[in-house]
Design a protein around this motif. Structure first.
Motif, short mmCIF file in Angstrom:
data_model
loop_
_atom_site.label_atom_id
_atom_site.label_comp_id
_atom_site.label_asym_id
_atom_site.label_seq_id
_atom_site.Cartn_x
_atom_site.Cartn_y
_atom_site.Cartn_z
N VAL A 23 25.48 50.74 32.76
CA VAL A 23 25.94 49.36 33.32
C VAL A 23 27.13 48.90 32.44
N GLN A 24 27.95 48.32 32.84
CA GLN A 24 29.34 48.04 32.01
C GLN A 24 29.49 46.57 32.56
N PHE A 25 30.00 45.76 31.60
CA PHE A 25 30.44 44.35 31.77
C PHE A 25 32.07 44.47 31.57
N LEU A 26 32.69 44.16 32.38
CA LEU A 26 34.25 44.03 32.22
C LEU A 26 34.53 42.33 32.53
N GLU A 27 35.09 41.71 31.25
CA GLU A 27 35.66 40.40 31.58
C GLU A 27 36.86 40.35 32.25
N GLY A 28 36.81 39.45 33.30
CA GLY A 28 37.87 39.17 34.12
C GLY A 28 38.11 37.58 34.35
N ALA A 29 39.28 37.39 34.73
CA ALA A 29 39.65 35.92 35.26
C ALA A 29 40.13 36.01 36.59
#
Length: 170
Positions: A23-29
């Motif tokens: 599981v990967q978390f990717l910060e985004g806007a």
């Protein structure tokens, strides 16, 4: 066509031997993304994937409405990849720290992804409360549950967590 650089492909291939589900978390806007990947060649069969932010270094929460503990922008849960594999998911309330996705299967090399807003609850965060750095999710937990039992892993400083499953279904 999107190409994966050789170095990244090599890292993914190397980690496939050590972990079947990542599981990967990717910060985004304005939307953050979680991507659940089966790095092995075989299917998982039915699994529940729990993401629990309660142990995160920055006191992370899901920010799904304008009210509640989040700041600035909010985003509700939205499936964006692999929806055909999702049998169900828990409702995600504003300020909640846990969500569960029930997958009918995660095929070999398959992925499921969703977007949602994640905020931290630390007033002194270096990125501000609406942007989450990789180190701020460190300590959050993933749990993979299936008939054979439950395994868990913590997110590391690179915003990834991985669980090695045994006895694939195919």
């Amino acid at each position: 066509m999107f190409r994966i650089p050789a170095l990244i492909f090599g890292l993914l291939s190397a980690s496939a031997a050590a972990a079947d589900v990542s599981v990967q978390f990717l910060e985004g806007a304005p939307k953050d993304r979680f991507r659940i990947m089966n790095l092995s060649q075989c299917d998982t069969g039915p699994i529940d994937v729990t993401i629990d932010l309660s142990g995160s270094a920055a006191g992370l929460i899901f920010d799904t409405t304008a009210q509640g503990g989040g700041v600035q922008v909010f985003q509700p849960f939205e499936l964006v990849e692999g929806g055909e594999q999702v049998a169900g998911f828990s409702a995600v309330s504003d300020g909640q720290v846990e969500l569960v996705l029930s997958l009918s299967d995660l095929p070999g090399l398959g992925a499921v992804a969703f977007t949602i807003d994640v905020d931290d609850t630390l007033a002194a965060s270096s990125n501000g409360q609406s942007r989450v750095s990789d180190s701020e999710i460190a300590g959050a937990t993933i749990r993979i549950s299936r008939a054979a039992g439950t395994l868990e892993a913590k997110f590391d400083g690179s915003a990834q967590a991985a669980v090695a499953l045994q006895n694939c279904t195919s």
